[in-house]
Design an enzyme around this catalytic site. Structure first.
Site, PDB file in Angstrom:
ATOM      1  N   GLY A  88       0.831  -1.192   0.000  1.00  0.00           N
ATOM      2  CA  GLY A  88       0.000   0.000   0.000  1.00  0.00           C
ATOM      3  C   GLY A  88       0.863   1.237   0.000  1.00  0.00           C
ATOM      4  O   GLY A  88       2.081   1.166   0.145  1.00  0.00           O
TER       5      GLY A  88
ATOM      6  N   GLY B 296       0.572   4.949   1.821  1.00  0.00           N
ATOM      7  CA  GLY B 296      -0.198   5.857   2.667  1.00  0.00           C
ATOM      8  C   GLY B 296       0.248   7.281   2.479  1.00  0.00           C
ATOM      9  O   GLY B 296       1.073   7.583   1.609  1.00  0.00           O
TER      10      GLY B 296
ATOM     11  N   GLY C  95       4.100   7.522   3.319  1.00  0.00           N
ATOM     12  CA  GLY C  95       5.114   6.670   2.717  1.00  0.00           C
ATOM     13  C   GLY C  95       4.553   5.329   2.300  1.00  0.00           C
ATOM     14  O   GLY C  95       3.373   5.029   2.493  1.00  0.00           O
ATOM     15  N   LYS C  96       5.426   4.525   1.707  1.00  0.00           N
ATOM     16  CA  LYS C  96       5.019   3.220   1.204  1.00  0.00           C
ATOM     17  C   LYS C  96       4.899   2.211   2.342  1.00  0.00           C
ATOM     18  O   LYS C  96       5.597   2.306   3.339  1.00  0.00           O
ATOM     19  CB  LYS C  96       6.051   2.705   0.193  1.00  0.00           C
ATOM     20  CG  LYS C  96       5.925   3.328  -1.188  1.00  0.00           C
ATOM     21  CD  LYS C  96       6.478   2.348  -2.229  1.00  0.00           C
ATOM     22  CE  LYS C  96       6.170   2.800  -3.640  1.00  0.00           C
ATOM     23  NZ  LYS C  96       7.113   3.793  -4.168  1.00  0.00           N
ATOM     24  N   VAL C  97       4.036   1.227   2.149  1.00  0.00           N
ATOM     25  CA  VAL C  97       3.860   0.188   3.154  1.00  0.00           C
ATOM     26  C   VAL C  97       4.296  -1.149   2.559  1.00  0.00           C
ATOM     27  O   VAL C  97       3.886  -1.504   1.450  1.00  0.00           O
ATOM     28  CB  VAL C  97       2.390   0.107   3.602  1.00  0.00           C
ATOM     29  CG1 VAL C  97       2.239  -0.905   4.723  1.00  0.00           C
ATOM     30  CG2 VAL C  97       1.878   1.464   4.030  1.00  0.00           C
TER      31      VAL C  97
ATOM     32  N   ASP D 261      -6.807  12.884  10.723  1.00  0.00           N
ATOM     33  CA  ASP D 261      -6.806  12.518   9.297  1.00  0.00           C
ATOM     34  C   ASP D 261      -7.639  11.257   9.091  1.00  0.00           C
ATOM     35  O   ASP D 261      -7.231  10.341   8.387  1.00  0.00           O
ATOM     36  CB  ASP D 261      -5.373  12.341   8.802  1.00  0.00           C
ATOM     37  CG  ASP D 261      -5.300  12.335   7.279  1.00  0.00           C
ATOM     38  OD1 ASP D 261      -6.267  12.797   6.637  1.00  0.00           O
ATOM     39  OD2 ASP D 261      -4.299  11.850   6.737  1.00  0.00           O
TER      40      ASP D 261
END
Ligand SMILES: *[C@@H]1O[C@H](CO)[C@@H](O)[C@H](O)[C@H]1NC(C)=O
Length: 915
Positions: free
Chosen positions: A607, A609, A612-614, A724
């Site tokens: 994913g 977000g 940053g990247k997951v 958020d």
């Protein structure tokens, strides 16, 4: 000259307040012919007869013709409308009235002294699922000699478009809209509101599919304003300079000076915006010394309107070529776009895209510090996003009633446009049901001089309950298909000349009391048999009675079960916090090399977000984990990172995604979370593969998320504001349990950054508390607002900002008008296919509405939201139960007691079971 109702308010520091005189929808004042024609010399060519994708209707003329001046082929409107009368104003027009002389189509008009609603029927060649730019034009010209300018309403399809108000007798008004045709036939209707006789001068359609601005069924782009900047004359450009036939009007931009035009602007073939080179040839820059352009637009008529804004730039100054940098940024309603640099003579469109520009349009174009030259602007366009809350009458009903109208040649003044909508102007003799898609439920054509046989089209009115065709001249048999209308309760055919025998099926229905059948005064019709005995009725009553009593019993039993469960639950602690032990606490914090190992050198991205990247990882070859590698966008790094993350790691709840560990080594930062196998809620709602979340699942997700948020707000000390919350931050486990992710992060990471479009340090557009200001703070109630938006996403399946090409409309703007009218079926995700309990759905809509109140003080606390949501689930469950019990009773021998046991066990699943 003041415009009719729109004001461009232009604020500027250096000069006094300007009030510009352009209506967003209205034209410029009428220039004299001589001035205008000078600019046209040499540009006009005789056009070919066909303008593909165009339908140009000159209202109030008898013959079709080609306008040699503009190259547009006009059709008489007589094939598009049945009512109204023609008038010619060209004779009385003063000889230098620009429009009447220049454009023949404005020299005539059609007026509508009769009927409240008069509609043009439009059948564009390309048919349904196409976007068209529709332009309606109005020039009164005192055609009736009354010197009284009428005011009336304009509808597109079944939705309100605008009100026609003209400031003077010879004022030329254009109203533009970009509209998506959902059916092969569309309507433009003029509605008499008692303020004078409606009229129209011209109606033009231009296919807009290939443009950057086509729309969808739920919104239109209306009241377009296209402004040509830096032009020194009054000339406006349209077709053929503009292939889409936009009308580019000169605009005096405040505190600006024109730049001298250059010669050749390269028109790019693949440019969807297709701004005419003539329009881009001129531009403005700030007055001497200033390095910024500033503009504000506000419509007092549409104070909450949402806008799409497009800026057009092209470098037209030679100096900018010679190593003199022109670089600037745009700040549009607080959103920063840029920096932007231009290439010599190459057009650059910049549109507000998905930015929610609402209420006011305010922009500044500032030169950057590095820039040698001030900013420029060549042209701009404003579009108002118009929600289209109503959907037309059910197409089968619509086609059937049209066929009936044609078959019997019914000439009723108000039988025009959509049969049911607008509600105030339903066709006479018709009754419609309005929850959901409008359906025709009764038709009364008594004494309407109908001749011939009873048309089979009547049997296509599948929702009809009452049909009165009495006292006409109808001949032939009574069609048997009428007996198949499932809801028909009254059928009156008296006083006709029907012949033959009455179909047995109709007689049966009449006999069992489900249909009131009137057949008197039809001399040739065989008389009915004498009434059968009422045995059937006698049988029905006791069965109904017993079913009702069983239902009542069940209902009370369910209530009791509920009360017991709730009492039990209240005795349990709502949340148990700690769940240590499942992961080894000594592993936190992690080193970067450990992170590399856990993720297998970042092999699988699961994913991306906000921060940053997951990556997928595995901890000690055990449970899968998700590793979020943070991409620092700010040079300072995050001072508070370690402290804050350590705080977040002690927050545990079954509806919060657990933070297992973190890494903070030489500016490399990562967070390790429990792995959520089913991704995020947004993905599931946008899923088009047929894996539709069921209504009950959605309710459960709402409850789960509410538990999580409630815990952050009220269960944590100090309480945590998420800041958020959005559907992309609600993750789902393998068993579809929902957990909130990324809580507390925005506090650390959402600081001012230098990205391409930087917002205030807060949230996500669409979810952001409208009370929030860049200088302010987000609080619990801001989270409640975001939660309300998530609820609406669950209800409608739509994202917070509904995308239409190159633009977005906020979900609330789309659905609020529909909800206000009580049409909630029209907002509920159609992919649910009606599988939900309406009462529960209403309640969820109510909750979502209260959460999304603009004023934070009116929003409830999460604990109340949670309680209410649980009640929705109870209603939904009771609904499911009764239905199942009913079907069990008819199909099997399951007793109600057994079903009640099921209720109990199923409700237990709803309880938050603390681990
Ligand atoms: C139909 O209209 C007539 C008068 O126009 C009225 O007498 C009659 O009752 C109406 N029928 C129904 C079913 O309402």
């Amino acid at each position: 000259m003041m415009s009719r109702h729109e004001l461009f308010i232009v604020l500027n520091n250096l000069l006094p307040l300007f009030i510009l005189v352009f209506g967003i929808t209205s034209s410029w004042d009428t220039p004299t012919l001589t001035e205008a024609t000078k600019h046209d010399v040499g540009r006009r060519k005789l056009a070919t007869q066909n303008n593909p994708g165009f339908i140009s209707i000159d209202c109030g003329v008898e013959e079709d013709y080609l306008n040699g001046e503009t190259g547009i082929y006009y059709k008489s409107d007589k094939d598009f409308i049945e009512t109204g009368e023609n008038h010619d104003i060209s004779a009385s027009a003063s000889r230098n009235n620009y429009y009447v002389v220049q454009w023949r189509e404005y020299g005539n008009l059609r007026s509508f002294p009769d009927g409240k609603k008069n509609c043009y029927t439009l059948k564009p060649e390309q048919g349904r699922n196409n976007s068209y730019r529709i332009r309606a034009s109005f020039l009164y010209g005192n055609y009736d000699g009354k010197n009284e300018i009428p005011e009336f309403e304009l509808y597109v399809g079944v939705n309100y478009w605008d009100t026609v108000r003209l400031p003077s007798l010879w004022y030329m008004l254009f109203l533009d809209i970009i509209y998506f045709f959902t059916a092969d036939t569309g309507y433009v209707c003029l509605v008499n509101t008692g303020l004078g006789i409606p009229f129209i001068s011209a109606l033009e359609l231009r296919l807009s599919n290939e443009s950057a601005f086509n729309t969808t069924y739920s919104v239109a782009l209306g009241n377009v304003r296209a402004s040509d900047l830096g032009i020194s004359s009054n000339h406006s450009f349209r077709y053929k300079d503009d292939g889409y036939d936009r009308i580019w009007q000169p605009l005096q931009f405040p505190s600006s000076v024109p730049i001298s035009p250059s010669l050749n602007i390269a028109n790019q073939v693949d440019d969807l915006y297709k701004v005419p080179a003539e329009v881009l040839r001129t531009a403005i820059q700030p007055v001497n010394g200033s390095r910024s352009l500033n503009y504000t637009y506000y419509s007092s008529r549409f104070p909450f309107s949402q806008y799409l804004v497009c800026f057009y730039f092209a470098e037209i100054e030679e100096t900018a070529r010679q190593d003199r940098l022109r670089e600037f940024t745009i700040t549009l309603n607080g959103f920063k776009i840029g920096p932007i640099t231009l290439e010599y003579l190459k057009p650059l469109p910049v549109s507000s895209q998905n930015l929610p520009v609402q209420g006011v349009i305010n922009f500044t174009i500032d030169a950057t510090e590095e820039s040698d030259l001030p900013p420029i602007l060549n042209a701009m366009e404003f579009y108002q996003v118009l929600p289209l809350p109503y959907s037309p009458t059910d197409p089968t009903d619509g086609d059937a009633i049209m066929a009936i109208k044609q078959t019997y040649n019914i000439n009723k003044d108000d039988w025009q446009g959509d049969p049911c909508l607008p509600k105030e102007y339903t066709w006479s003799g018709l009754t419609c049901r309005f929850n959901g898609t409008p359906r025709i439920i009764s038709l009364n054509l008594s004494a309407s001089k109908l001749t011939g046989a009873i048309s089979l089209s009547f049997s296509n009115l599948q929702a009809i309950e009452s049909l009165d065709l009495s006292y006409n001249e109808l001949t032939g048999p009574v069609p048997e298909v009428l007996a198949q209308l499932p809801n028909l309760k009254v059928l009156n055919l008296s006083g006709n000349k029907l012949a033959g025998s009455v179909p047995q099926s109709l007689k049966d229905k009449s006999d069992d009391g489900s249909l009131v059948l009137r057949l008197a005064e039809n001399p040739d019709l065989c008389q009915m048999d004498p009434c059968h005995d009422k045995e059937k009725k006698k049988f029905v009553v006791p069965v109904v009675a017993s079913i009702v009593s069983v239902l009542v019993l069940i209902f009370f039993s369910i209530l009791i079960v509920f009360c017991m469960i709730r009492r039990r639950r209240q005795q349990e602690p709502l949340i148990k916090s700690s769940e240590e032990g499942s992961f080894k606490s000594k592993n936190r914090p992690f080193s970067y090399s450990q992170i590399v190992k856990i993720t297998g050198n970042f092999t699988t991205v699961v994913g991306e977000g906000g921060f940053g990247k997951v990556y997928l990882g595995s901890l000690n070859d055990e449970a899968p984990v998700a590793v979020k590698l943070l991409s620092p966008s700010s040079k300072q790094g995050f001072k508070e990172f370690r402290a804050e993350v350590q705080l977040l790691m002690i927050v545990h709840h079954r509806n919060l995604v657990s933070l297992i560990g973190y890494c903070d080594e030489n500016g490399k930062m990562a967070l390790i979370y429990e792995y959520m196998a089913n991704g995020n809620l947004r993905q599931h709602l946008s899923d088009t593969n047929g894996n539709v979340l069921k209504w009950k699942e959605r309710l459960q997700i709402a409850i789960d998320a509410a538990y999580g948020l409630e815990y952050l707000h009220n269960g944590c000390k100090p309480s945590i504001v998420h800041r958020d919350l959005k559907s992309a931050n609600i993750l789902l486990t393998e068993s579809m349990q929902a957990k909130i992710a990324d809580f507390g992060l925005s506090k650390i990471f959402l600081t001012e950054n230098e990205s391409h479009i930087s917002t205030c340090p807060a949230g996500t557009p669409g979810y952001l508390d409208p009370e929030f200001h860049c200088s302010g703070n987000l609080n619990k109630k801001s989270d409640v607002y975001s939660f309300g938006i998530v609820l609406f996403e669950l209800i409608t399946g739509q994202p917070a900002i509904i995308r239409i090409p190159d633009c977005g409309v906020h979900i609330l703007q789309w659905l609020s008008p529909i909800v206000e009218k009580g049409d909630i079926r029209n907002i509920i995700d159609p992919s649910l296919q009606g599988e939900f309990d309406v009462n529960a759905a209403w309640k969820v809509v109510d909750i979502a509405m209260s959460c999304a109140q603009p004023a934070s003080i009116q929003r409830p606390d999460m604990s109340l939201v949670l309680t209410e949501l649980k009640e929705c689930m109870a209603i939904e469950m009771a609904h499911g139960r009764t239905q199942r019990v009913l079907s069990n009773m008819t199909t099997s021998s399951n007793s109600p007691e057994i079903s009640l046991l099921n209720v109990d066990s199923e409700l237990n699943l709803l309880n938050p079971i603390p681990r």
